[in-house]
Scaffold this motif. Structure first.
Motif, PDB file in Angstrom:
ATOM      1  N   THR A 172      -9.289  11.285 -17.260  1.00 31.78           N
ATOM      2  CA  THR A 172      -9.413   9.916 -17.311  1.00 31.78           C
ATOM      3  C   THR A 172      -9.892   9.671 -18.682  1.00 31.78           C
ATOM      4  N   VAL A 173     -10.990  10.236 -19.246  1.00 35.75           N
ATOM      5  CA  VAL A 173     -11.401  10.270 -20.796  1.00 35.75           C
ATOM      6  C   VAL A 173     -10.379  10.616 -21.625  1.00 35.75           C
ATOM      7  N   VAL A 174      -9.805  11.949 -21.503  1.00 33.86           N
ATOM      8  CA  VAL A 174      -8.776  12.421 -22.351  1.00 33.86           C
ATOM      9  C   VAL A 174      -7.577  11.321 -22.525  1.00 33.86           C
ATOM     10  N   LEU A 175      -7.288  10.586 -21.418  1.00 35.39           N
ATOM     11  CA  LEU A 175      -6.253   9.534 -21.630  1.00 35.39           C
ATOM     12  C   LEU A 175      -6.510   8.480 -22.324  1.00 35.39           C
ATOM     13  N   TYR A 176      -7.938   8.106 -22.345  1.00 29.87           N
ATOM     14  CA  TYR A 176      -8.276   6.988 -23.321  1.00 29.87           C
ATOM     15  C   TYR A 176      -8.278   7.342 -24.648  1.00 29.87           C
ATOM     16  N   ALA A 177      -9.057   8.618 -24.837  1.00 31.22           N
ATOM     17  CA  ALA A 177      -9.220   9.266 -26.131  1.00 31.22           C
ATOM     18  C   ALA A 177      -8.019   9.611 -27.002  1.00 31.22           C
ATOM     19  N   ASN A 178      -6.921  10.269 -26.102  1.00 29.63           N
ATOM     20  CA  ASN A 178      -6.141  10.834 -26.908  1.00 29.63           C
ATOM     21  C   ASN A 178      -6.243  12.176 -27.508  1.00 29.63           C
ATOM     22  N   THR A 179      -7.288  12.896 -26.992  1.00 28.42           N
ATOM     23  CA  THR A 179      -7.480  13.968 -27.720  1.00 28.42           C
ATOM     24  C   THR A 179      -8.615  14.849 -26.790  1.00 28.42           C
ATOM     25  N   PHE A 180      -8.661  16.275 -27.091  1.00 30.86           N
ATOM     26  CA  PHE A 180      -9.590  17.141 -26.310  1.00 30.86           C
ATOM     27  C   PHE A 180     -10.761  17.381 -27.260  1.00 30.86           C
ATOM     28  N   ASN A 181     -10.648  16.939 -28.548  1.00 30.19           N
ATOM     29  CA  ASN A 181     -11.844  17.116 -29.307  1.00 30.19           C
ATOM     30  C   ASN A 181     -12.974  16.104 -28.849  1.00 30.19           C
ATOM     31  N   ASN A 198     -20.122   0.494 -28.456  1.00 33.85           N
ATOM     32  CA  ASN A 198     -19.671   1.963 -28.534  1.00 33.85           C
ATOM     33  C   ASN A 198     -19.992   2.620 -27.086  1.00 33.85           C
ATOM     34  N   ALA A 199     -19.150   2.536 -26.473  1.00 31.18           N
ATOM     35  CA  ALA A 199     -19.045   3.433 -25.141  1.00 31.18           C
ATOM     36  C   ALA A 199     -17.997   3.246 -24.315  1.00 31.18           C
ATOM     37  N   PHE A 200     -17.500   4.295 -23.873  1.00 29.96           N
ATOM     38  CA  PHE A 200     -16.320   4.119 -22.614  1.00 29.96           C
ATOM     39  C   PHE A 200     -16.786   3.612 -21.341  1.00 29.96           C
ATOM     40  N   GLY A 201     -17.894   4.170 -21.243  1.00 28.59           N
ATOM     41  CA  GLY A 201     -18.692   3.741 -20.072  1.00 28.59           C
ATOM     42  C   GLY A 201     -18.688   2.094 -19.654  1.00 28.59           C
ATOM     43  N   PHE A 202     -18.362   1.340 -20.783  1.00 27.44           N
ATOM     44  CA  PHE A 202     -18.470  -0.204 -20.530  1.00 27.44           C
ATOM     45  C   PHE A 202     -17.046  -0.588 -19.918  1.00 27.44           C
ATOM     46  N   ASN A 203     -16.099   0.274 -20.162  1.00 28.78           N
ATOM     47  CA  ASN A 203     -14.768  -0.075 -19.510  1.00 28.78           C
ATOM     48  C   ASN A 203     -14.758  -0.076 -17.910  1.00 28.78           C
ATOM     49  N   LEU A 204     -14.268  -1.130 -16.955  1.00 26.23           N
ATOM     50  CA  LEU A 204     -14.293  -0.995 -15.782  1.00 26.23           C
ATOM     51  C   LEU A 204     -13.473  -0.021 -15.056  1.00 26.23           C
ATOM     52  N   LEU A 205     -12.589   0.754 -15.655  1.00 25.34           N
ATOM     53  CA  LEU A 205     -11.800   1.757 -15.008  1.00 25.34           C
ATOM     54  C   LEU A 205     -12.673   3.034 -15.261  1.00 25.34           C
ATOM     55  N   LEU A 206     -13.292   3.248 -16.438  1.00 25.49           N
ATOM     56  CA  LEU A 206     -14.183   4.390 -16.685  1.00 25.49           C
ATOM     57  C   LEU A 206     -15.564   4.421 -16.124  1.00 25.49           C
ATOM     58  N   PHE A 207     -16.192   3.418 -15.884  1.00 27.70           N
ATOM     59  CA  PHE A 207     -17.545   3.266 -15.617  1.00 27.70           C
ATOM     60  C   PHE A 207     -17.668   3.925 -13.990  1.00 27.70           C
ATOM     61  N   PRO A 208     -16.799   3.761 -13.095  1.00 31.07           N
ATOM     62  CA  PRO A 208     -16.744   4.560 -11.999  1.00 31.07           C
ATOM     63  C   PRO A 208     -16.794   5.930 -12.153  1.00 31.07           C
ATOM     64  N   MET A 209     -15.825   6.396 -13.117  1.00 34.43           N
ATOM     65  CA  MET A 209     -15.556   7.864 -13.347  1.00 34.43           C
ATOM     66  C   MET A 209     -17.118   8.335 -13.953  1.00 34.43           C
ATOM     67  N   TRP A 210     -17.665   7.529 -14.691  1.00 33.05           N
ATOM     68  CA  TRP A 210     -19.162   8.191 -15.292  1.00 33.05           C
ATOM     69  C   TRP A 210     -19.938   8.226 -14.084  1.00 33.05           C
ATOM     70  N   VAL A 337      -5.807   4.541 -14.271  1.00 32.86           N
ATOM     71  CA  VAL A 337      -6.026   4.721 -15.743  1.00 32.86           C
ATOM     72  C   VAL A 337      -4.647   4.995 -16.466  1.00 32.86           C
ATOM     73  N   SER A 338      -3.695   6.080 -16.201  1.00 32.38           N
ATOM     74  CA  SER A 338      -2.587   6.230 -16.682  1.00 32.38           C
ATOM     75  C   SER A 338      -1.624   5.235 -16.761  1.00 32.38           C
ATOM     76  N   GLY A 339      -1.630   4.476 -15.330  1.00 34.70           N
ATOM     77  CA  GLY A 339      -0.634   3.282 -15.358  1.00 34.70           C
ATOM     78  C   GLY A 339      -1.231   2.102 -16.140  1.00 34.70           C
ATOM     79  N   TRP A 340      -2.429   1.840 -16.258  1.00 32.95           N
ATOM     80  CA  TRP A 340      -2.813   0.957 -17.172  1.00 32.95           C
ATOM     81  C   TRP A 340      -2.394   1.102 -18.624  1.00 32.95           C
ATOM     82  N   LEU A 341      -2.659   2.609 -19.088  1.00 28.43           N
ATOM     83  CA  LEU A 341      -2.445   2.754 -20.566  1.00 28.43           C
ATOM     84  C   LEU A 341      -0.876   2.637 -20.652  1.00 28.43           C
ATOM     85  N   MET A 342      -0.048   3.125 -19.677  1.00 29.02           N
ATOM     86  CA  MET A 342       1.413   2.998 -20.011  1.00 29.02           C
ATOM     87  C   MET A 342       1.643   1.805 -20.130  1.00 29.02           C
TER      88      MET A 342
END
Length: 350
Positions: A172-181, A198-210, A337-342
């Protein structure tokens, strides 16, 4: 740094070699000092929660207690059980300690402040950190003792269970950042939340993943309430039962090295790494490494807080949490996450 050595007339090959060795030492030596200090800090956290004083005798405010404990362990005799496989018995703690160190090669402390800024840094972290369980399995089997062997079996099952969930969380993090770096993952978090946080954790889709990642990172490092591999009420001391002296100390160094690593990954992957919490210009005057260390200290406090307050899980509860709750939840959020990004990023719905 390679260019600096070249300016002294050293050829490129030797300059690169010396710069790499210096970089390794600049990471490894402070890490060892940090391990000693966080053991002291964790004991102080436990003492404060239990309304005790904690270490307060050796050195000012007890700051030298960890070094005194290290000296005591160093002076003890290394005992190898008669029925143990001596070679594997001695190499197991070295594996655990070494694996805990090599992962730090790709951890960025600030922009450009990283030993190896590779494009697949996140995959390297996942692959290298998963090797840590081999030290415990080898230790449990080579000890030729019942309780360490049970501990090795538990460690293998526990590591596999939670690594699967962590893998989907990282997707899910890689999908949002579009990189492995890892450096790019941090930079992608600048102003991510409402343009100011400045945080992915602020996103409602990524906070549960954190939350899943934080709990799974405790299970990956065999911390309470997931310390079933060394449950003293069941397995004496688990895989460490037959160990003494520096071989025992290497397990501790490896464990706390992994704990610091997980604190760093929580900060880097979800909470902006070396970026300040708010995308506000004056905050950038504070060096990025200070922000990263502050976030790591916060997560370490959470680790210590949980260890001091949450009772140990039963083994069936541990497995159920990993396979029946975290795994389906992480897979569900990969789909969301993938559906939302698409829909939003690539406009598939349009």
């Amino acid at each position: 740094m390679t260019g600096w050595f070249q300016s002294w007339g050293v050829n490129y090959e030797w300059s690169w070699f010396i710069a790499t060795i210096v970089g390794i030492l600049l990471i490894a030596l402070p890490l060892m000092l940090a391990v000693a200090m966080i053991i002291y800090a964790e004991r102080k956290i436990w003492a404060a929660i239990a309304l005790r004083r904690g270490p307060n005798v050796v050195g000012p405010w007890g700051l030298l207690q960890s070094f005194a404990d290290g000296l005591k362990v160093f002076l003890k005799e290394t005992i190898v059980p008669t029925g143990a496989n001596k070679g594997l018995f001695l190499i197991a703690p070295i594996i655990t300690f070494t694996v805990a160190l090599i992962v730090w090669a790709v951890i960025p402390f600030d922009t450009g402040v990283v030993l190896a800024d590779i494009n697949v840094g996140l995959l390297y972290v996942l692959a290298a950190s998963s090797l840590g369980v081999y030290g415990i399995i080898v230790a449990g089997w080579a000890s030729n003792s019942k309780y360490p062997f049970f501990s090795a079996l538990r460690a293998a099952a526990q590591m596999v269970s939670y690594e699967v969930s962590i893998g989907f969380v990282l997707i899910t993090v890689v999908l949002y950042a579009n990189t492995f770096n890892l450096t790019e993952i941090v930079l992608q978090q600048k102003g991510f939340g409402l343009g100011i946080v400045n945080a992915f954790g602020f996103n409602l889709l990524l906070f549960p993943m954190w939350v899943v990642f934080l709990i799974s990172s405790m299970a990956e490092t065999f911390r309470t309430p997931f310390d079933l591999t060394e449950a003293e009420s069941e397995l004496v001391a688990g895989f460490q039962t037959e160990y003494s002296s520096m071989s025992f100390a290497l397990f501790w160094l490896g464990e706390y090295g992994n704990v610091i690593l997980m604190c760093a990954l929580n900060a880097i992957l979800f909470w902006g790494g070396w970026l300040p919490p708010i995308d506000w210009a004056p905050l950038y005057y504070v060096p990025g490494i200070i922000w990263l260390f502050a976030k790591m200290l916060f997560f370490f406090f959470v680790f210590g807080w949980v260890r001091a307050t949450v009772p140990r899980y039963r083994y069936d509860q541990l497995m159920r949490l990993g396979w029946k709750i975290f795994l389906p939840l992480s897979i569900l959020f990969v789909v969301l996450v993938s559906g939302w990004l698409m829909w939003t990023r690539y406009g598939v719905a349009a």
